[in-house]
Design a protein around this motif. Sequence first.
Motif, PDB file in Angstrom:
ATOM      1  N   UNK A 125      53.870  38.209  24.078  1.00  0.00           N
ATOM      2  CA  UNK A 125      54.995  38.939  25.174  1.00  0.00           C
ATOM      3  C   UNK A 125      55.352  39.601  23.634  1.00  0.00           C
ATOM      4  N   UNK A 126      54.915  39.112  22.539  1.00  0.00           N
ATOM      5  CA  UNK A 126      54.970  40.131  21.180  1.00  0.00           C
ATOM      6  C   UNK A 126      53.660  41.188  20.964  1.00  0.00           C
ATOM      7  N   UNK A 127      52.484  40.491  21.432  1.00  0.00           N
ATOM      8  CA  UNK A 127      51.697  41.672  21.343  1.00  0.00           C
ATOM      9  C   UNK A 127      51.942  42.677  22.093  1.00  0.00           C
ATOM     10  N   UNK A 128      52.345  42.891  23.071  1.00  0.00           N
ATOM     11  CA  UNK A 128      52.530  44.045  24.999  1.00  0.00           C
ATOM     12  C   UNK A 128      53.691  44.484  23.486  1.00  0.00           C
ATOM     13  N   UNK A 129      54.611  44.097  23.790  1.00  0.00           N
ATOM     14  CA  UNK A 129      55.748  45.473  22.840  1.00  0.00           C
ATOM     15  C   UNK A 129      55.168  45.600  22.086  1.00  0.00           C
ATOM     16  N   UNK A 130      53.774  45.343  21.335  1.00  0.00           N
ATOM     17  CA  UNK A 130      53.987  46.461  19.487  1.00  0.00           C
ATOM     18  C   UNK A 130      53.011  47.207  19.921  1.00  0.00           C
ATOM     19  N   UNK A 131      52.094  47.412  21.898  1.00  0.00           N
ATOM     20  CA  UNK A 131      51.028  48.358  22.049  1.00  0.00           C
ATOM     21  C   UNK A 131      51.307  48.994  22.467  1.00  0.00           C
ATOM     22  N   UNK A 132      50.470  50.084  22.327  1.00  0.00           N
ATOM     23  CA  UNK A 132      50.950  51.107  23.425  1.00  0.00           C
ATOM     24  C   UNK A 132      50.743  51.254  25.120  1.00  0.00           C
ATOM     25  N   UNK A 133      51.221  52.260  25.410  1.00  0.00           N
ATOM     26  CA  UNK A 133      51.134  52.050  26.948  1.00  0.00           C
ATOM     27  C   UNK A 133      49.642  52.696  27.396  1.00  0.00           C
ATOM     28  N   UNK A 134      48.834  52.024  28.068  1.00  0.00           N
ATOM     29  CA  UNK A 134      47.598  51.221  28.298  1.00  0.00           C
ATOM     30  C   UNK A 134      46.958  50.753  27.139  1.00  0.00           C
TER      31      UNK A 134
END
Length: 878
Positions: free
Chosen positions: A237-246
């Motif tokens: 969850x932490x990694x997804x929230x800090x990654x850009x769209x795509x």
Amino acid sequence: MRTDRPLDGVSSIKVKLGLLVGVSVLVAVLVAAIADSAGVAWWTSVPVTVAAALGVTQWLARGMTSPLREMTAAARRMAAGDYGQRVRASSSDEVGELGRAFNAMAADLAGADLERRRLVATVSHELRTPLTAQRALLENLVDGVSAPDQAALEAALAQAERLSTLVGDLLDLSRVDAGVAPLDLAPVAVRALLDRCLAEAGVAGRGARVEALVEPADLTVSADPARLAQLVANLVDNAVRHSPAGGRVHVSARRAGPAEWVLEVRDDGPGIPPEQADRVFERFGTGSDAAGGTGLGLAIVRWVCDLHGGRVEAVPTPPGERGALLLVTLPTAPAADRPSHLRAAAAAAVAPAPSSVPLTVTAPQEATVPTTAPPAPAPTPVGPYGGGGRGALDGLWPERDARPRVGVVAAALVIGLLAALTWPYRGLGLATSVVMLATGALMWAVARHRRDPWTVAGGVLAVLLALVVTLRDAGGVVTLSVLAGAAVAAAALTRAHGLLAVLASWAAWPLSGLRGLPLLARTVSATSRVGLLWPVLRTLAVSLVVLVVFGGLFATGDALFGSWAAALVPDLGWDAIVLRTFVFVLVAGVALAGAYLALNPPAVDLVALPPRLRARPVWEWAVPVGVVVLLFATFLAAQTTAMWGGDAYLRRQTGLTHAEYVHQGFGQLTAATALTVLVMTLTLRVAARDTTRDRLAARGLLGALGLFTLAVVASALYRMSLYQDAFGYTTLRVFVDGFELWLGLVVLMLLVGVMALSWRWVPRAVLVSGAVFTLGFAAMNPDAWVAGQNIDRFEASGRIDTLYLSTLSADAAPVIAQRLPADVAGCILEAPDPEATSSGRTDDALSWNLGRSRAAAARSALATPGSCDGILTDTYRR
């Protein structure tokens, strides 16, 4: 009764203050009376009396004020959010009651803050992920994106069940903090766990692509499945929230050895700066809020790792690159109980602080669960001997090195003992210089800035000035050299630059005796941990007291025993013991204060006048300075007129002879010269220097004032020369000549600073020139020079003041013996020394002095004089 808080048993602060004042005054009166009865000199007794009174005051007051200082430091920590602070409230007075109330308040605040953080932050964070997934699923159903089939309903039910489970797990999370949550170990297939967590992350629909890799594919470990799923979910969850769209999130698991396995989570986000890599796992972490996180997820990851006996770390992102990498290392078969370091931390957290109230928090709608605030960092020691906290002097006088210094204290005591054994009943000489050099060596050994060129130069000057005590016998020369050496040493150790900084460095030496008391107390406390030291010292002290008391009684009661004692201990009398004790305390205290000044020098350059708010216009300072310049010009005109007008003109105008005229104003001219230095210094401070016109005006007026002042210096020296030709030379007049010359040099240095508009170097140059002038004065041997000048007048006029010559120090003896008739020289040199007669002073190898040694040789070459009637007079004629 505790020795560090002797007044704890007194129940009133007013009574404590009364006892403090009364005991301090009583000790001061007692010490002063002992010194007076033993004939101790005032310059020795006064500092020791003050030190004794301050020492008793410090000892009695430390327990009264330390709770207040502790509360001040604790309040500052609590204002920053650290509610784990407690104070030691052992007294029974009003301050003790306040301390106990403070501890109770701190416990209540800690409990309230703990509950607020847990119930708000933890609940909101843990419930957010399943709620988000369920909301996305329901929105898809409402919008027709997904059909309400069996699979969709089962997914919704799974999220609802997870919500229910998480609500039940909130109490478990509190048990994790308290150290009572057990591990429910079971075999976990890592690939299946990652697939389930990644599926839940995909339901949230955040726009990032999550990939997983497990090596080997059938990797199975022993872990708590719920806790491990919580760890993976939070990391993803932490990694997804800090990654850009795509963007892409890569999750991999691999075996790292026979007993460990590693989980890596890498994203395409902005990365983790190196300065934040160690702090991202704290609650409400220090990372950016751009992604909407609270920082609690990674804190939970760290808790789960600790619970399994593993570790988690954040790899800093290299400059110019993107992406964060989090590494989790866990054992393949963790222990079933809580790891030992967490049990120790939990035990420390559960144990109540001294004088504090145990905290019990009731979770809403659940059973009562004992819990405490997370263990805070160990409180910084405060109080007079804690070496911590922030006091009023910390900005100006920081204690950079607060370590106990047993060796320094021991060396200072040895120096004091050496002085006590060698100084009393001896003249100033070799032993005095040795003690002074030993004190300087101790200060140099611990000096913080001993390699600084200014400190080295000051140390060399101080050593040369200390040697004057062995080379010269004249009291004025010796006193001036000792004071100049101390002044140069203090300024060198503190690296003072400005005028006020130099003055502050001189005051810092005696004040170090107060500032260094906490370090002295910590050092004494450190020695108490040496098992045999204090018992040995107590035994020696008791033995010494018994020896002195009974030895003194037997020595005074039996003549034969007294003769034996006198052969071993020549001065066993009460007065000698008291005098040596006072000298020991004084010299050891000076050495300790000097060592502390060298070890922790104050920032004396911060002692300066406040910055000027605005520069004064030219006319505001030029008018008064112009008036002073005009007065100097008029005075010089009067001097010129008197020089060319002659004695007749002076008598007609003033009624004074030329000798009376030149003697009348010498003191005033010296004062005017000194005041001119002050006028120039103040003018340089207030005068504007922004434009060429301002700088030209400052240089012109102050340059004229400086040149006129130099002319006044020349006039004053000329006046003194005429007066000495008429009435003879004295050591005081020669010293005043030297002082006037030095003032002229100071004015000259100020003139150079004015012309260059740079005078930061002037205070140091003034100090060094003063020390050099003092060395030159000592090298000149003023008593011998004055004796020679008066003998020159005697050879020309046949008249001499032999009574004055008999008062000169031993430095003048060789000149008197060589140049005066034998009978006259014998009478002058055989005149008794009042100081040696009154003090019973004896000369031996320890009191060797070059001046006195030469005087003894000169006396031995003369025959014993006959009658001295009519020779020792102020009008002797041959």
